[in-house]
Design a protein around this motif. Sequence first.
Motif, PDB file in Angstrom:
ATOM      1  N   THR A 194     -35.965 -11.141  11.402  1.00 37.56           N
ATOM      2  CA  THR A 194     -36.548 -10.420  10.269  1.00 37.56           C
ATOM      3  C   THR A 194     -36.212 -11.117   8.958  1.00 37.56           C
ATOM      4  OG1 THR A 194     -36.396  -8.319  11.480  1.00 37.56           O
ATOM      5  CG2 THR A 194     -36.644  -8.186   9.097  1.00 37.56           C
TER       6      THR A 194
ATOM      7  N   THR B  60     -38.483 -14.021   8.572  1.00 34.23           N
ATOM      8  CA  THR B  60     -39.815 -13.584   8.167  1.00 34.23           C
ATOM      9  C   THR B  60     -39.874 -13.357   6.662  1.00 34.23           C
ATOM     10  OG1 THR B  60     -40.148 -12.539  10.319  1.00 34.23           O
ATOM     11  CG2 THR B  60     -41.578 -11.810   8.526  1.00 34.23           C
TER      12      THR B  60
ATOM     13  N   TYR C 101     -42.826   0.275  10.917  1.00 37.87           N
ATOM     14  CA  TYR C 101     -42.807  -0.951  10.135  1.00 37.87           C
ATOM     15  C   TYR C 101     -43.696  -2.037  10.741  1.00 37.87           C
ATOM     16  CZ  TYR C 101     -38.685   1.420   8.254  1.00 37.87           C
ATOM     17  OH  TYR C 101     -37.851   2.336   7.699  1.00 37.87           O
ATOM     18  N   ARG C 102     -43.728  -2.134  12.064  1.00 40.55           N
ATOM     19  CA  ARG C 102     -44.496  -3.204  12.692  1.00 40.55           C
ATOM     20  C   ARG C 102     -45.979  -3.090  12.371  1.00 40.55           C
ATOM     21  NH1 ARG C 102     -44.480  -3.985  19.155  1.00 40.55           N
ATOM     22  NH2 ARG C 102     -46.438  -2.851  19.070  1.00 40.55           N
TER      23      ARG C 102
ATOM     24  N   LEU D  19     -46.390  -4.632   8.997  1.00 36.94           N
ATOM     25  CA  LEU D  19     -45.976  -6.018   8.821  1.00 36.94           C
ATOM     26  C   LEU D  19     -46.952  -7.027   9.429  1.00 36.94           C
ATOM     27  CD1 LEU D  19     -42.120  -5.694   9.382  1.00 36.94           C
ATOM     28  CD2 LEU D  19     -43.314  -6.198   7.244  1.00 36.94           C
TER      29      LEU D  19
ATOM     30  N   ALA E  65     -45.162  -6.076   2.750  1.00 39.31           N
ATOM     31  CA  ALA E  65     -44.045  -6.456   3.619  1.00 39.31           C
ATOM     32  C   ALA E  65     -42.668  -6.165   3.035  1.00 39.31           C
ATOM     33  CB  ALA E  65     -44.143  -7.952   3.949  1.00 39.31           C
TER      34      ALA E  65
ATOM     35  N   LEU F 213     -39.685  -4.768   5.388  1.00 41.60           N
ATOM     36  CA  LEU F 213     -38.733  -5.797   5.809  1.00 41.60           C
ATOM     37  C   LEU F 213     -37.312  -5.459   5.358  1.00 41.60           C
ATOM     38  CD1 LEU F 213     -40.693  -9.136   5.239  1.00 41.60           C
ATOM     39  CD2 LEU F 213     -39.868  -8.244   7.424  1.00 41.60           C
TER      40      LEU F 213
ATOM     41  N   THR G 236     -36.123  -2.660   7.504  1.00 42.02           N
ATOM     42  CA  THR G 236     -35.869  -3.140   8.864  1.00 42.02           C
ATOM     43  C   THR G 236     -34.529  -3.862   8.945  1.00 42.02           C
ATOM     44  OG1 THR G 236     -38.229  -3.355   9.333  1.00 42.02           O
ATOM     45  CG2 THR G 236     -36.735  -4.617  10.721  1.00 42.02           C
TER      46      THR G 236
ATOM     47  N   VAL H  94     -42.088 -10.177  14.423  1.00 43.21           N
ATOM     48  CA  VAL H  94     -42.572  -8.830  14.128  1.00 43.21           C
ATOM     49  C   VAL H  94     -43.046  -8.126  15.399  1.00 43.21           C
ATOM     50  CG1 VAL H  94     -44.370  -7.529  12.914  1.00 43.21           C
ATOM     51  CG2 VAL H  94     -43.112  -9.332  11.728  1.00 43.21           C
TER      52      VAL H  94
END
Length: 420
Positions: free
Chosen positions: A38, A41, A97-98, A101, A138, A142, A145, A206
Amino acid sequence: MALDRLTAAARAGTLEGGGSPPGPALSAAGKRVRFWGTAYTFLILLTGTNLPTPLYKGYEARFDFSPLTLTLIFTAYVAVLIPSLLVVGPAADAVGYRVMLLPALFVAAGGALVFAMASSTAWLFAGRILQGVAIGAATGPLTATLTELEPRGDRRKAALVSTVATAGGLGFGPLLAGFLAQYAPAPRVFPFVLEIGLLVPAVIVVLTLPANNARTRWRPRRPEIPAALRSEFATSGTACFAAFAVVGLFLTLIPTYVATLSGSKNLFLGGAAVALMLACSATAQVLGYGRSARGLEIAGLPLLALGLVSLAIAGSISSLPLLLAATVVAGLGQGLTFLGGLTAINSAAPTDRRADVLSSFFVILYLGVGVPVVGVGFVATRVGLLTAVQYFAWGAAVLCVIVLVVLARAHRKPAHERRA
């Protein structure tokens, strides 16, 4: 090997629905892989959005636009980023969240593709708009997360990794693009093609996140800050606004400022100046880890003010060495202030509204990135770039001192008064 580990982590986690955050079913190794994935990312997304920084001077000459147009191109990113933050933050808490994202990563790749194909000023605006949508979508998810995936539940470490990834991406993008633009073929194409390639592992990361980690129901609402966090937002938000106004200045105009003072047309030099500032920011964050949020802000603001004053004086006396010294000091101050502010908000944010609260906080940061820079660009059309940057630096330094005084007074109050 890294992809195999990510796939194994996905299978060990909660991908099939259900949607709780990582728990006992996920091994410690799996948590670490997903946590650092993460962070990667976050780093790559921010790297991509800052690849244009050392290229703006070339775009300005190629497409024949003014410094004001340059700042408007940069600010178009912020103008769409903020609505994206405000919509996606609450929605991510509701749908997972996914879900938010994955589209953000594809939009970021689209922005890179637009820049690679740019043939006019309109293409630059379009690319920045796509990048703004992607980062806005994001950032909150993020950051949240990272907080939830930190293997030991350490919110301070999660905040540190988030701020270092932010500073790292902001700095690495200009450094990478400046190097490639100066020494590699296709300088306005290759950096963005490379960014698209670097986003592929981010997509895989992700895909390993829980499919549904909803915390609350989503409903349309205006931006609001929980009552218990308003004093934190007033102080930490203002401090970080000033810190990110400096970042916005460096990302937009400092490469041209460096070129003016040095007399050099080397694109790598301008990108390196931006990277130096943000490398110092990341270093300060690592060194400041574990200290109190207020202590970090109180240490960072005077350094930020000193760096700004030095920046103004460097322009007045045309001193490149003083400019580089100002860059180092401002970077250290920015890093400490940012880490302190994010730590304060991250620690106080309620679990069921974490992405929402963090997204609101990042709205303040990105207002700092965008709004003052437009003012600098406008003033530059009247008095010249060097003078406009000096005006900005003195004004931002005064703001830092005011916030420092407020924070210092609050810090001296007894604990029970601060809670009240």
